[in-house]
Design an enzyme around this catalytic site. Structure first.
Site, PDB file in Angstrom:
ATOM      1  N   CYS A 153     -72.631  18.425 -38.667  1.00 37.36           N
ATOM      2  CA  CYS A 153     -71.404  18.537 -39.643  1.00 37.36           C
ATOM      3  C   CYS A 153     -70.697  17.482 -39.957  1.00 37.36           C
ATOM      4  O   CYS A 153     -70.292  17.341 -41.176  1.00 37.36           O
ATOM      5  CB  CYS A 153     -70.568  19.698 -39.264  1.00 37.36           C
ATOM      6  SG  CYS A 153     -71.516  21.261 -38.627  1.00 37.36           S
ATOM      7  N   HIS A 165     -61.240  22.014 -41.119  1.00 37.23           N
ATOM      8  CA  HIS A 165     -62.875  22.340 -41.157  1.00 37.23           C
ATOM      9  C   HIS A 165     -63.038  23.824 -41.555  1.00 37.23           C
ATOM     10  O   HIS A 165     -64.032  24.009 -42.095  1.00 37.23           O
ATOM     11  CB  HIS A 165     -63.412  21.853 -39.806  1.00 37.23           C
ATOM     12  CG  HIS A 165     -64.990  21.911 -39.780  1.00 37.23           C
ATOM     13  ND1 HIS A 165     -65.624  21.340 -40.638  1.00 37.23           N
ATOM     14  CD2 HIS A 165     -65.742  22.699 -38.864  1.00 37.23           C
ATOM     15  CE1 HIS A 165     -67.060  21.675 -40.601  1.00 37.23           C
ATOM     16  NE2 HIS A 165     -67.175  22.354 -39.393  1.00 37.23           N
ATOM     17  N   HIS A 169     -70.198  26.696 -45.582  1.00 35.05           N
ATOM     18  CA  HIS A 169     -70.365  25.267 -44.848  1.00 35.05           C
ATOM     19  C   HIS A 169     -71.690  24.688 -45.490  1.00 35.05           C
ATOM     20  O   HIS A 169     -72.648  24.728 -45.059  1.00 35.05           O
ATOM     21  CB  HIS A 169     -70.333  25.854 -43.474  1.00 35.05           C
ATOM     22  CG  HIS A 169     -70.377  24.699 -42.493  1.00 35.05           C
ATOM     23  ND1 HIS A 169     -70.258  23.438 -43.152  1.00 35.05           N
ATOM     24  CD2 HIS A 169     -70.336  24.780 -41.077  1.00 35.05           C
ATOM     25  CE1 HIS A 169     -70.246  22.619 -41.760  1.00 35.05           C
ATOM     26  NE2 HIS A 169     -70.173  23.368 -40.880  1.00 35.05           N
TER      27      HIS A 169
END
Lengths: 404, 266
Positions: A170, A300, A334
């Site tokens: 990520c 996040h 995401h």
């Protein structure tokens, strides 16, 4: 912790662009943020039967790259191509190329799965002897290999400077800002194209499902009943140049970054957020800013129970409950290796538009979270924001962006 | 950009460890590829070793070897991991499973599939919380890793561990990416100092006019060409032989790294 870290010269984002499930270019992204319209829809990706929501970019199935780029053709590079066409980005890069020369512009991209979807398809198309089809084997280098994205972007933009693909799950396309800054500071280039592209594939859909991290509903970051993430796909790019050189008062610039690892577990964050804290502190130190200078923290905020809680601990321990905090995953899902650039471009839009997006899909903030989590959008000028990206393998990056 | 080399780790068939590898590369013995090493990677806690992939064990083994030589505390040293394809063995298993109607993949297999798996396991084994970058640049992944590593050391003025690795690719994936044997190398780089094994001046050449350095020994040259991580062999040979040497490593089609190696100590 920050003893080794010295302030850096800001890097101006001379141009930037973003494609997500909300649409092509920063216009639709901004409209979706303002209108609080999510790009998440029930999963309709190929023949996947998982009960989950995804942030799919429309139209990727329906076009292919032109003849000269045909060897690069795969979902990930189509998405990259679409990104490069938006917001006058190609023109801005052409100007930089003219200013500095093709050898003096670096390409630093982030992705987590690159064009693995091609390999997934190729394995389904194995012949009786178990061999992979020719259409795949001759193009592995240009599609599935991690560097394919960097190669593709370099070819599309006609650049000949250093090029590399960072793949740290990520955090990939947040860490590209750090690599680009080092290349610029070492004098190895005069400008850098940073960015990231990650596209939907079976590996991540079934992988996150196996980890029981996918929500059956659109993700609900920071909500007391949050139960997992929604996967999305995105392509984002930014052109970075030293602000000492290009100036541009009022422009958005990268002021600092911090990188760290948790050294704890492959798929669980450090329980006290030790790596996250280190990344945020280093980012502040490089930006030469104090915690109280940060007005907004772009979390996040993946909407998994553990990640949101640990991030909250880390953010609260540095900033207290003062700055507004929110997650924009409810709009985009995401986007994994593209999450860093997605959130960086959204942060840049927040700075230019004076907008703080409230966390979409968060009906009631988890009372155990101590940070000031925003649910509704707020309007007001911003000068300095932090964006957190914490990833798999405990790999963390925090960026500080601000107006020059 | 000038850096010191403070530790070297090496693992490949016939080059099991820097001591053995140095002798072979310096010409004090012939290159006998022989058996494939099965690294112990003793630093990994037993339960992590059980879960780890071959890539992790190869990378940790060379990282450990280089770090011990450097005398530095691994918790204080940031890392760069460079690999063309990363976990190709894991990806093969994953894609086989995804081609079945059930598509039931194990959580462990999925977490092993990311490009930064060795970086993550290294961090867990050492409890290092410094920055770690995992990158790829196809055949030039070692060169790209070296450029990232040297730039970091030069800009940040602190030591860094570089690990480059690529393992044999299983069938049928090897039809797309034929890599026959594994190769892993690690270098601890630091700002120039007196305790170094060697110093290295790196210059980025914006042409590809000079041919890349190669090895006289044909068997070793085949290893260099077969595995992206083995593009480090001319540098390792220069470090093994001592003295001063100039090494050219290709970086993409339009650039190359010029390495001036100096003051090698044996």
């Amino acid at each position: 912790m920050s003893a080794n870290v010295q302030p850096i010269t800001p890097l101006t984002l001379t141009a930037y662009t973003l494609v997500t499930a909300n649409g092509r270019g920063v216009g639709p992204v901004l409209q979706a943020l303002r209108g609080r319209r999510s790009g998440l829809k029930p999963c309709d990706f190929e023949d996947v039967t998982l009960k989950t929501y995804i942030g799919r970019v429309e139209g990727l199935e329906d076009f292919s790259l032109g003849n000269e780029l045909e060897r690069f053709d795969c979902r990930n590079n189509r998405l990259a191509w679409l990104g490069l066409q938006q917001d006058g980005f190609m023109v801005a890069v052409a100007e930089a190329k003219q200013r500095y020369g093709a050898h003096r512009v670096a390409v630093v991209m982030g992705t987590s799965t690159s064009g693995i979807l091609e390999t997934e398809h190729a394995y389904q198309a194995r012949n009786q002897a178990g061999s992979l089809p020719d259409w795949y084997t001759s193009r592995y280098r240009y599609t599935h290999n991690m560097f394919s994205l960097g190669h593709f972007v370099q070819v599309c933009l006609g650049l000949r400077g250093p090029a590399v693909v960072v793949s740290t799950a990520c955090s990939s396309s947040a860490k590209v800002f750090a690599t680009a800054d080092r290349l610029l500071r070492a004098g190895l280039c005069d400008a850098a194209i940073v960015g990231g592209v990650d596209s939907l594939c079976l590996t991540t859909l079934y992988g996150f499902s196996a980890l029981q991290l996918l929500s059956a509903a659109p993700c609900r970051p920071c909500d007391e009943d949050r139960d997992g993430l929604s996967l999305g796909e995105a392509a984002g790019f930014a052109l970075l140049e030293s602000s000492e050189r290009v100036g541009r008062r009022g422009a958005v610039a990268l002021l600092g970054y911090g990188e760290s690892t948790d050294g704890y577990h492959m798929s669980h964050p450090h329980p006290e957020g030790a790596g996250a804290i280190r990344a945020i502190r280093d980012a502040l130190a490089r930006a030469g800013r104090r915690p109280e200078d940060i007005e907004y923290v772009n979390l996040h905020g993946t909407a998994t129970r553990a990640n949101d809680s640990v991030e909250d601990k880390a953010v609260y321990s540095i900033f207290g409950a003062r700055p507004a905090c929110s997650s924009t995953k409810g709009w985009t899902g995401h986007t994994l290796g593209a999450a860093g650039i997605t959130e960086a471009v959204i942060s840049a839009l927040c700075l230019t538009e004076g907008l703080i997006p409230g966390t979409l899909n968060c009906a009631r903030v988890d009372p155990s979270l101590k940070s000031r989590i925003l649910r509704e959008n707020q309007i007001g000028s911003l000068s300095c924001v932090a964006s957190n990206i914490f990833g798999f393998g405990g790999n963390n990056c925090s960026l500080i962006l601000g107006k020059l | 950009m000038k850096v010191a080399i403070q530790g070297i780790g090496l693992l490949a068939p016939g080059l099991a460890g820097w001591e053995t590898g140095r002798a072979v590369l310096a010409g004090h013995g012939s290159f006998q590829p022989g058996e494939m090493p099965d690294p112990e990677a003793a630093l990994l806690p037993p339960n992590e070793r059980r879960r780890s992939s071959d890539c992790v064990r190869w990378a940790v083994q060379v990282a450990q070897e280089a770090m011990v030589q450097s005398g530095l505390d691994p918790r204080e040293v940031p890392t760069v991991f460079a690999s063309s394809g990363g976990e190709m063995g894991v990806l093969d298993t994953l894609c086989r499973t995804l081609a079945t109607p059930e598509r039931v993949i194990s959580p462990t297999l999925f977490h092993q599939s990311v490009h930064n798996t060795p970086s993550g396991y290294w961090g867990i084994a050492t409890t290092c919380q410094q920055s770690s970058t995992a990158l790829s640049c196809y055949d030039d992944s070692f060169a790209a890793g070296l450029l990232e590593a040297v730039t970091f050391v030069y800009v940040e003025q602190r030591p860094l561990l570089l690990v480059a690795y690529d393992l044999a690719v299983p069938a049928p994936l090897n039809e797309a990416r034929p890599i026959a044997a594994g190769f892993a190398v690690a270098l601890v780089l630091a700002p120039p100092s007196d305790v170094a094994l060697a110093t290295m001046q790196l210059h980025l050449n914006e042409t590809d006019q000079e041919p890349a350095s190669h090895l006289q020994d044909l068997a070793l040259e085949r290893v260099r060409l077969d595995n992206p991580a083995a593009r480090s062999l001319p540098l390792l040979k220069a470090l093994a032989t001592g003295g001063s040497e100039r090494v050219i490593v290709s970086l993409l089609e339009s650039q190359q790294l010029v390495l001036e190696i100096d003051r090698c100590r044996n």
